[in-house]
Design an enzyme around this catalytic site. Structure first.
Site, mmCIF file in Angstrom:
data_model
loop_
_atom_site.group_PDB
_atom_site.id
_atom_site.type_symbol
_atom_site.label_atom_id
_atom_site.label_comp_id
_atom_site.label_asym_id
_atom_site.label_seq_id
_atom_site.Cartn_x
_atom_site.Cartn_y
_atom_site.Cartn_z
ATOM 1 C CG ASP A 291 78.495 38.886 -14.594
ATOM 2 O OD1 ASP A 291 77.669 38.127 -14.060
ATOM 3 O OD2 ASP A 291 78.979 38.677 -15.714
ATOM 4 C CG ASP B 231 75.951 33.776 -19.140
ATOM 5 O OD1 ASP B 231 75.637 34.982 -19.160
ATOM 6 O OD2 ASP B 231 76.799 33.315 -18.361
#
Length: 709
Positions: A458, A528
């Site tokens: 990430d 997301d």
């Protein structure tokens, strides 16, 4: 032969299976873009091509206005330069001379040609590289600048691609725009006079734009000319589309020259990232198929290229930072029971990590949460028949961490400016060898000692204060690019040392998705935003540029955390089955009926997975002007199977039937549909199926199978 010269070697022709790209080499190394389109029948046709030059006035170049294939800065050409350089002593605007070309021996897959431009005194050299992927109808472009024996050369701009389109009535420009939780929104606009720039200055590819473009002249999904390109680069980039006053449209792109500098010492080369270019006369569907096939064949890393993407479970939305061996085992029980094949522990497993303000950089297991390390959980997950994966964010550090206390100089910072934290974190200088050595050691400790099959890498903030104490401005302007090179070095290390590990790239969702990072990772976290309805436009937009096998899509809880929308479980699954399927909800809160339904959908997904992950994509919604449905079709390469997703997406004014004409089938073969109809491919493509659209969140999957004669 796919590369050859004509007109006394002044015209260069690059041919693929179906396309051609033609350049004229003029005096003093001026490269004119002559033609890019359908492959012509014979060499005499390439000889006959007219190179358009418009004579004008003393306000333009004396050789006339034309479309260029390469633009060195300093002459009377005022579009964005492909190269801008200066010497240490302040010399600017070098005179470049054509110094010949070299064509590599042709093989069955690709052929390369290098055009050399040399500075008039022989101190500096540019090699323009064109690599022809003949069977894939793709041409790759980049340049290498070398300081042969001159004083230090300052590169201020060095782009990978420049093409020009001749004057015409109309050109359209397509690109992808968005934001965090709203990525990949397709923008389609007419090219008007002036310059349109899409770019990133954030240090990553960005949520706001993507380094992909398409130019067309009124093309539709199934027909019309489309020219397109993908930049393989994960840092600051730009693409400029400019229509001049004479009607030429110029497109260039590569590394963004914003705050960029590269200083070449004698003997030192600099290579720009690769820009992949393609042309089709088969509309935007043809464009996507061409790009997707190329990505699957040439971009996806080899170790996992042919493997199916497994159904994963990710624990983030179930436990957030409150992970423990006990609650992860309980979730593993639930995930295995519904058919998941990969279990991923997300943030919170390391250091003193109980919130986002601590421990990034301290990648040791939290023994309060996992008293005996990760191995007992990994063994438990493996006993349940699942692979084990873990979340990492190695480019970042919290101020509340041992790593930051020991190495505060490892983060980007200005000498007289307070550091900006975002999500309570700072960014490590990945261009530093000692930083990368630390990260590689962390990876060795994790991957070398435990049976970990998957990493979710990430990056939850963009770069800022990109500086380094004790160095000059010119050196600091190189840090942006050094970060990308350092990132690639670590990814390459993972792929070489741990080829069994599948890597998912993530940057708060879609913030770092491009062909550069995808040459080194196996899939991406698309957004997301896991709302099933929002995801439809995100995933459709993504399909224009990227293969669906890269694209991860999750089923999460309802109401959704982002917009509080409550969507039926069936609809959530259908939305998420159009790529790699993941489950991200809190399974402890799902009813037994919901878990049983989930198990059925996962079983069905595994049945259709080969068609979804390896097949061709057709955006059938594009032909429905009311846009009240989302209809995507997937067809296996050989045409024997097809899967059609039908989802309501804005029904208004009551129930009514929707006619859905399918694509990509064998018109003479008979297909049996899962709703009980047998008919030829011709029937399905000309009449199609009739879907009775009646209510909000209505959805259905129709499977077609070719019958043996």
């Amino acid at each position: 032969m796919s590369i050859f010269q004509l007109k006394k070697e002044q015209r260069l022709v690059l041919e693929t299976k179906e396309t051609a790209y033609v350049i004229d080499i003029h005096k003093h190394g001026h490269l004119q873009h002559v033609y890019w389109g359908e492959k012509l029948s014979a060499k005499v046709d390439y000889e006959a091509l007219q190179s358009q030059v418009i004579p004008h006035s003393s306000f333009e170049a004396t050789r006339g206005v034309m479309g260029y294939d390469y633009i060195p800065w300093g002459e009377m050409v005022y579009t964005e330069p492909t190269l801008k350089t200066s010497s240490e002593s302040g010399e600017r605007g070098f005179k470049w001379e054509y110094a010949g070309l070299h064509i590599d021996a042709e093989d069955s897959e690709k052929q390369q040609v290098s055009l050399k431009l040399q500075e008039s005194l022989g101190r500096y050299q540019v090699e323009l590289k064109y690599e022809v992927f003949e069977q894939d109808d793709i041409i790759a472009r980049w340049q290498t600048i070398t300081n042969i024996n001159g004083e230090p050369l300052h590169i201020e701009a060095a782009r990978s691609m420049q093409v020009s389109f001749p004057p015409a009535q109309m050109y359209n420009f397509s690109h992808l725009a968005g934001k965090w939780v709203g990525e990949f929104q397709l923008i389609h606009e007419e090219v008007s006079e002036g310059r349109k720039t899409i770019d990133s200055r954030r240090g990553n590819t960005s949520h706001q734009a993507n380094p992909w473009f398409a130019i067309d002249q009124g093309a539709g999904e199934d027909s019309g000319e489309v020219w397109f390109g993908h930049l393989a680069y994960s840092g600051n980039w730009d693409i400029h589309v400019e229509k001049d006053s004479h009607g030429f449209v110029h497109v260039c792109g590569g590394i963004n020259d914003f705050d960029f500098m590269k200083v070449l010492q004698p003997g030192e080369p600099f290579q720009t990232p690769v820009f992949y270019l393609g042309y089709t006369s088969k509309g935007f569907t043809g464009m996507s198929h061409q790009a997707h096939r190329f990505q699957r064949k040439n971009i996806m890393p080899v170790p996992h290229r042919a493997a199916e993407r497994k159904v994963l479970y990710n624990s983030w939305e179930a436990t957030y930072f409150d992970v423990s061996e006990e609650n992860q085992k309980a979730l593993a029980d639930e995930a295995a029971a519904i058919g998941c094949e990969l279990f991923v522990v997300d943030d919170g497993w390391f250091g003193k990590r109980n919130s986002d303000d601590s421990s990034l950089g301290d990648w040791e297991v939290n023994h309060d949460k996992f008293p005996n390390g990760l191995d007992p959980l990994i063994s438990y997950v493996k006993e349940k028949g699942m692979d084990f994966g873990i979340w990492l964010e190695p480019e970042m550090v919290n101020e509340d961490s041992r790593l930051f206390q020991e190495h505060p100089d490892w983060v980007y910072h200005f000498a007289t400016h307070e550091q900006t934290t975002a999500r309570n974190q700072l960014v490590l200088q990945f261009g530093r060898e000692d930083v990368r050595a630390y990260v590689k050691k962390v990876l060795d400790q994790l991957l070398g000692s435990s049976d970990i099959s998957f990493i979710k890498w990430d990056m939850n903030r963009s770069l800022s204060e990109v500086g380094r104490m004790g160095t000059g401005v010119e050196e600091q302007k190189q840090l942006w690019h050094e970060h990308v090179e350092g990132l690639y070095d670590v990814f390459d290390y993972i792929k070489y040392t741990y080829p069994h590990v599948l890597v998912e790239t993530c940057s708060g969702g879609g913030g770092r998705i491009d062909l550069g990072v995808l040459q080194r990772t196996d899939q991406f976290w698309t957004s997301d935003n896991t709302d099933a309805r929002d995801r439809l436009s995100i995933q459709r937009g993504c399909s224009y540029a990227y293969h669906q096998k890269f694209m991860m899509c999750w089923v999460t809880d309802a109401p959704n955390w982002l917009n509080q929308r409550t969507v039926p479980l069936k609809y959530r699954f259908h939305s998420a089955m159009m790529g790699g399927l993941g489950i991200g909800g809190n399974l402890h809160e799902w009813t037994e009926a919901e878990k049983e339904e989930s198990a059925r959908w996962i079983t069905f997904y595994k049945h259709i997975r080969p068609v979804i992950q390896e097949g061709l994509t057709y955006r059938l919604t594009a032909s429905h002007p009311k846009k009240e449905t989302e209809i995507m079709q997937y067809v296996s390469e050989e045409g024997s199977r097809s899967v059609v997703f039908l989802l309501e997406n804005g029904l208004s004014f009551g129930p009514h039937p929707v006619q859905v004409k399918l694509k990509g089938l064998d018109e003479n073969a008979r297909y049996y549909s899962s709703d009980g109809i047998t008919a030829t491919g011709s029937f399905w493509m000309n009449h199609g199926l009739i879907w009775q659209l009646k209510e909000e969140y209505q959805c259905e999957i129709i499977e077609l199978s070719k019958l043996d004669e």
